[in-house]
Design a protein around this motif. Structure first.
Motif, PDB file in Angstrom:
ATOM      1  N   MET A 181       0.832  -1.214   0.000  1.00  0.00           N
ATOM      2  CA  MET A 181       0.000   0.000   0.000  1.00  0.00           C
ATOM      3  C   MET A 181       0.862   1.258   0.000  1.00  0.00           C
ATOM      4  N   TYR A 182       1.892   1.247   0.842  1.00  0.00           N
ATOM      5  CA  TYR A 182       2.738   2.444   0.945  1.00  0.00           C
ATOM      6  C   TYR A 182       3.511   2.679  -0.352  1.00  0.00           C
ATOM      7  N   ALA A 183       4.173   1.628  -0.838  1.00  0.00           N
ATOM      8  CA  ALA A 183       5.005   1.777  -2.031  1.00  0.00           C
ATOM      9  C   ALA A 183       4.178   2.188  -3.242  1.00  0.00           C
ATOM     10  N   THR A 184       2.973   1.670  -3.350  1.00  0.00           N
ATOM     11  CA  THR A 184       2.138   1.907  -4.533  1.00  0.00           C
ATOM     12  C   THR A 184       1.483   3.279  -4.526  1.00  0.00           C
ATOM     13  N   VAL A 185       1.008   3.725  -3.362  1.00  0.00           N
ATOM     14  CA  VAL A 185       0.194   4.946  -3.331  1.00  0.00           C
ATOM     15  C   VAL A 185       0.903   6.134  -2.672  1.00  0.00           C
ATOM     16  N   PHE A 186       1.620   5.893  -1.577  1.00  0.00           N
ATOM     17  CA  PHE A 186       2.111   7.017  -0.774  1.00  0.00           C
ATOM     18  C   PHE A 186       3.580   7.376  -0.977  1.00  0.00           C
ATOM     19  N   LYS A 187       4.385   6.443  -1.435  1.00  0.00           N
ATOM     20  CA  LYS A 187       5.831   6.663  -1.449  1.00  0.00           C
ATOM     21  C   LYS A 187       6.221   7.939  -2.176  1.00  0.00           C
ATOM     22  N   LYS A 188       5.571   8.211  -3.289  1.00  0.00           N
ATOM     23  CA  LYS A 188       5.962   9.385  -4.083  1.00  0.00           C
ATOM     24  C   LYS A 188       5.710  10.694  -3.338  1.00  0.00           C
ATOM     25  N   ASP A 189       4.697  10.722  -2.478  1.00  0.00           N
ATOM     26  CA  ASP A 189       4.414  11.932  -1.685  1.00  0.00           C
ATOM     27  C   ASP A 189       3.604  11.534  -0.456  1.00  0.00           C
ATOM     28  N   PRO A 190       4.290  11.183   0.640  1.00  0.00           N
ATOM     29  CA  PRO A 190       3.599  10.663   1.827  1.00  0.00           C
ATOM     30  C   PRO A 190       2.588  11.629   2.443  1.00  0.00           C
ATOM     31  N   LEU A 191       2.730  12.928   2.177  1.00  0.00           N
ATOM     32  CA  LEU A 191       1.850  13.901   2.818  1.00  0.00           C
ATOM     33  C   LEU A 191       0.770  14.433   1.869  1.00  0.00           C
ATOM     34  N   ASP A 192       0.599  13.771   0.738  1.00  0.00           N
ATOM     35  CA  ASP A 192      -0.382  14.213  -0.247  1.00  0.00           C
ATOM     36  C   ASP A 192      -1.807  13.953   0.246  1.00  0.00           C
ATOM     37  N   PRO A 193      -2.598  15.004   0.462  1.00  0.00           N
ATOM     38  CA  PRO A 193      -3.973  14.819   0.949  1.00  0.00           C
ATOM     39  C   PRO A 193      -4.846  14.003  -0.003  1.00  0.00           C
ATOM     40  N   GLU A 194      -4.540  14.049  -1.305  1.00  0.00           N
ATOM     41  CA  GLU A 194      -5.345  13.280  -2.260  1.00  0.00           C
ATOM     42  C   GLU A 194      -5.130  11.776  -2.039  1.00  0.00           C
ATOM     43  N   SER A 195      -3.888  11.386  -1.763  1.00  0.00           N
ATOM     44  CA  SER A 195      -3.614   9.982  -1.430  1.00  0.00           C
ATOM     45  C   SER A 195      -4.286   9.624  -0.111  1.00  0.00           C
ATOM     46  N   GLY A 196      -4.253  10.576   0.826  1.00  0.00           N
ATOM     47  CA  GLY A 196      -4.923  10.363   2.107  1.00  0.00           C
ATOM     48  C   GLY A 196      -6.418  10.172   1.934  1.00  0.00           C
ATOM     49  N   ARG A 197      -7.006  10.943   1.011  1.00  0.00           N
ATOM     50  CA  ARG A 197      -8.446  10.808   0.751  1.00  0.00           C
ATOM     51  C   ARG A 197      -8.760   9.425   0.179  1.00  0.00           C
ATOM     52  N   LEU A 198      -7.905   8.969  -0.740  1.00  0.00           N
ATOM     53  CA  LEU A 198      -8.096   7.640  -1.335  1.00  0.00           C
ATOM     54  C   LEU A 198      -8.000   6.556  -0.263  1.00  0.00           C
ATOM     55  N   TYR A 199      -7.014   6.676   0.594  1.00  0.00           N
ATOM     56  CA  TYR A 199      -6.814   5.712   1.684  1.00  0.00           C
ATOM     57  C   TYR A 199      -8.014   5.706   2.630  1.00  0.00           C
ATOM     58  N   ARG A 200      -8.472   6.885   2.958  1.00  0.00           N
ATOM     59  CA  ARG A 200      -9.630   7.011   3.846  1.00  0.00           C
ATOM     60  C   ARG A 200     -10.867   6.368   3.221  1.00  0.00           C
ATOM     61  N   GLU A 201     -11.055   6.607   1.924  1.00  0.00           N
ATOM     62  CA  GLU A 201     -12.261   6.133   1.242  1.00  0.00           C
ATOM     63  C   GLU A 201     -12.236   4.625   0.989  1.00  0.00           C
ATOM     64  N   LYS A 202     -11.087   4.086   0.598  1.00  0.00           N
ATOM     65  CA  LYS A 202     -11.015   2.693   0.145  1.00  0.00           C
ATOM     66  C   LYS A 202     -10.632   1.702   1.251  1.00  0.00           C
ATOM     67  N   ILE A 203      -9.873   2.160   2.258  1.00  0.00           N
ATOM     68  CA  ILE A 203      -9.403   1.244   3.310  1.00  0.00           C
ATOM     69  C   ILE A 203     -10.104   1.494   4.645  1.00  0.00           C
ATOM     70  N   LEU A 204     -10.142   2.755   5.082  1.00  0.00           N
ATOM     71  CA  LEU A 204     -10.692   3.049   6.408  1.00  0.00           C
ATOM     72  C   LEU A 204     -12.224   3.024   6.426  1.00  0.00           C
ATOM     73  N   ARG A 205     -12.830   3.676   5.470  1.00  0.00           N
ATOM     74  CA  ARG A 205     -14.292   3.815   5.492  1.00  0.00           C
ATOM     75  C   ARG A 205     -15.029   2.471   5.497  1.00  0.00           C
ATOM     76  N   PRO A 206     -14.652   1.489   4.659  1.00  0.00           N
ATOM     77  CA  PRO A 206     -15.429   0.244   4.613  1.00  0.00           C
ATOM     78  C   PRO A 206     -15.279  -0.629   5.851  1.00  0.00           C
ATOM     79  N   GLY A 207     -14.201  -0.431   6.643  1.00  0.00           N
ATOM     80  CA  GLY A 207     -13.993  -1.322   7.788  1.00  0.00           C
ATOM     81  C   GLY A 207     -14.045  -2.768   7.334  1.00  0.00           C
ATOM     82  N   GLY A 208     -14.852  -3.572   8.028  1.00  0.00           N
ATOM     83  CA  GLY A 208     -14.996  -4.977   7.670  1.00  0.00           C
ATOM     84  C   GLY A 208     -16.266  -5.260   6.889  1.00  0.00           C
TER      85      GLY A 208
END
Length: 678
Positions: free
Chosen positions: A616-643
């Motif tokens: 996950m880190y290498a694919t989405v965040f490595k290029k810019d760890p502080l990018d809010p757009e990547s953070g939004r994607l992470y929030r939407e696709k990983i955090l929001r659905p939970g289980g």
């Protein structure tokens, strides 16, 4: 922002011991009535709403008791802790009773048949609820004859009580080991200055507790190998009181698995995880050990040479062995000598009062939220209470939930770092939202007479990791509490937080988080470079140690004949971790609280989930760890659905493809000569 009013009050923390028990009993009785009403339905009246929604809502209400049970981990009041422990026993016993109700299981099956027959349209999350609730009944043994169901109920209640006792002992352990100042030579002065002193036989002695901020500096810095040996043996044996409880837990699990028709407890546990079987776990661990062992042997040879050299310089006899109490000391020495990286110097750049707000700020910017510290009584005066809002919130619809930070050690408090999801988020029957509450408990060093509270870089990584769990709990948004936040497969639950640890090795982030307690300057570039280089130093030994824990866990939950777990603990540690002990074996398994706290046959998950974290880190965040757009994607696709959906679906949605192990293997072996053997 200050004018916004949260649509939900924070939990109350004004309970007496009597309150804890009365509220728990009332909630249990309320839940039992719902189960009774569901069981009383005629088959024709069993449908998704009358059965599945009713049960899911009742179970969520029971989960709202968690703040009361939480007191056992954090309260300074023994009466309140004891009441919380008793309340947890009541809840656990009732949960066993509830899951063993055949009449309710029949209602679930009738409802499922009616849903299919009537072609009722359900959302994906609703379908998952039906699937999981039916599976609960099968895994509980409700398809078995009555005599076996009764025996299962009895065994499960016994197991529950054993685990509660084990964890109570773990939380309340208060042992100390005494050293003279000479014996503590090498331990930083700011650490020693925080140790209470006492006089015995005209000797001035320093009290060292087994809490992490006290004992770990002794492991890492005490120059006298005898001091380190005594400290380690005391630490490893600190919960000998739990030996019999550990044995009982394993015996009960074997009996339960046998009745349910599983070959081992590990097969039962892994059935609902990403790995799917105990055999899959063993294969994963064996394969990784094969790859790691050559790297670990090389690491051991390097540290052993360092030990030999130091012993020669100091005139200490050298027996050619590398002991468990040598590992942290020479690992630290190697980093200092080879990288010229001084952990004590690094710590000066991480005052708690700077790091904690900085980490919160990073998370807030990355994930688009805002923390607002709010007044109010909590379980201890040191605890911080926050209301969490969407960053651009304009009204109560932007409310996210509540968060607590309990960061410093004290007597009878949970002694490591962990997050409790105190209240899960969910949709209420009236169309409103029940907002989540999470608490992060840590044991950071307190201020000393000489210095403010400072964090080691390891502490910073741990804090960043645990806050990842907090945000998983806060930013999930599911319809049912059952799927909220970290309610995912146990071998995936660590992946989001492990991914976030990467931020602690990024130059930009390290600069933002650091501020020297005297000069107020951030970490200089050369020190940041050394910290980053240190990440994979002695990585073979580090991961072999993790594999030892995982292999011990899977072995005790698959081996039907093992009885001497103390010997097994010590023998496996020697063979896998490549470190020796001497003298009588110490019962380290008695402090392995993961195995009574939900990670039984699951410790492998810490390493297993690293594969997903690295990808996950290498694919989405490595290029810019502080990018809010990547953070939004992470929030939407990983955090929001939970289980609420299969973890593989969430990963593929986030990555844009199926996950793979390339980034994980490159991280561990990229700088080693073992790469070619993969």
């Amino acid at each position: 922002m200050s004018a916004l009013k949260a649509p939900q009050l924070p939990p109350s923390w004004k309970h007496s011991a009597a309150d804890v028990l009365s509220l728990t009993k009332a909630a249990i009785e309320s839940n039992r009535k719902v189960h009774d009403s569901v069981a009383a339905l005629s088959p024709a009246d069993c449908n998704f709403t009358s059965v599945y929604v009713a049960l899911a809502s009742a179970d969520a209400e029971l989960e709202n008791l968690e703040p009361l049970l939480f007191y056992q981990n954090v309260s300074t009041d023994k009466e309140l802790r004891d009441a919380a422990t008793e309340a947890e026993n009541l809840v656990r016993n009732f949960s066993v009773e509830a899951e063993m109700r055949l009449d309710v299981f029949k209602a679930k099956k009738a409802a499922s048949e009616n849903i299919t027959k009537d072609a009722v349209s359900l959302t994906d999350e609703e379908k998952r609820l039906v699937e999981k609730m039916l599976l609960d009944g099968k895994r509980a043994g409700l398809d078995l004859p009555e005599a076996q169901r009764d025996e299962l109920t009895k065994l499960k209640k016994e197991l529950s009580q054993v685990c509660v006792k084990f964890n109570k002992n773990f939380n309340e352990e208060d042992g100390k080991i005494l050293f003279t100042l000479e014996e503590l030579k090498g331990v930083p002065a700011d650490v020693v200055s925080g140790f209470p002193k006492r006089t015995e036989d005209s000797k001035e002695l320093y009290e060292v507790t087994h809490k992490t901020p006290d004992i770990f500096p002794v492991f890492k810095y005490a120059e006298n190998p005898e001091t380190r040996r005594r400290a380690h043996e005391s630490y490893d044996a600190r919960l000998a009181i739990n030996v019999d409880l550990f044995d009982q837990a394993l015996s009960l699990r074997r009996q339960i698995a046998a009745i349910l028709g599983y070959d081992t407890w590990a097969d039962y546990i892994t059935e609902v995880k990403m790995v799917k079987s105990a055999h899959g776990v063993v294969q994963f661990l064996d394969d990784l050990e094969t790859k790691l062992r050559p790297v670990g042997i090389k690491d051991r040879e390097t540290l052993l040479a360092l030990k030999k050299e130091e012993h020669a310089e100091k005139g200490i006899p050298f027996d050619g062995e590398f002991y468990i109490w040598d590992y942290r000391y020479y690992d630290r020495k190697y980093v200092e000598t080879e990288l010229k990286l001084d952990d004590s110097l690094v710590k000066e750049y991480f005052p708690v009062t700077v790091v904690v707000p900085s980490i919160l700020h990073i998370y807030q910017d990355l994930l688009g939220v805002r923390f607002q510290e709010i007044p109010g009584e909590t379980w201890h005066p040191e605890v911080q209470q926050f209301a969490v809002w969407e960053k651009d919130a304009k009204d109560e619809s932007g409310f996210v939930g509540y968060c607590y930070l309990d960061l410093y050690p004290r007597a009878a408090k949970y002694s490591h770092a962990a997050v409790w999801g105190l209240i899960p988020g969910r949709d209420l029957p009236n169309g409103k939202r029940n907002y989540p509450t999470a608490a992060m408990v840590a044991n950071l060093a307190k201020p000393t007479p000489d210095r403010p509270a400072l964090m080691r870089h390891d502490d910073v990584v741990t804090f960043f990791h645990e806050m990842g769990h907090v945000f998983h709990g806060l930013l999930s948004k599911t319809k049912f509490a059952r799927f909220h936040g970290t309610s995912v497969a146990r071998d995936f639950v660590e992946a989001p937080s492990q991914m976030l640890e990467n931020w602690c090795w990024e130059p930009r982030v390290l600069q933002v988080m650091s501020n020297h307690y005297k000069t107020q300057q951030p970490l200089p570039a050369d020190l940041i470079t050394k910290i980053i280089k240190s990440r994979y130093v002695n990585i073979g030994l580090f991961y072999l140690r993790q594999l030892f824990f995982a292999k011990f866990d899977i072995k005790v939950h698959t081996d039907k004949d093992a009885t001497d777990y103390t010997t097994l603990w010590n023998d496996l540690r020697t063979s896998i971790s490549l470190v020796k002990t001497k003298g009588d074996p110490t019962p380290g398994q008695a402090s392995f609280a993961h195995l009574t706290g939900g990670y039984d046959a699951g410790y492998y998950g810490y390493t297993y989930s690293l594969v997903f974290a690295a990808d996950m880190y290498a694919t989405v965040f490595k290029k810019d760890p502080l990018d809010p757009e990547s953070g939004r994607l992470y929030r939407e696709k990983i955090l929001r659905p939970g289980g609420s959906r299969d973890e593989n679906v969430s990963l593929k949605d986030f990555l844009g493809r199926a996950p793979n192990s390339n980034a994980f293997l490159e991280g561990i072996f990229g700088s080693s000569k073992s790469t070619s053997s993969l």
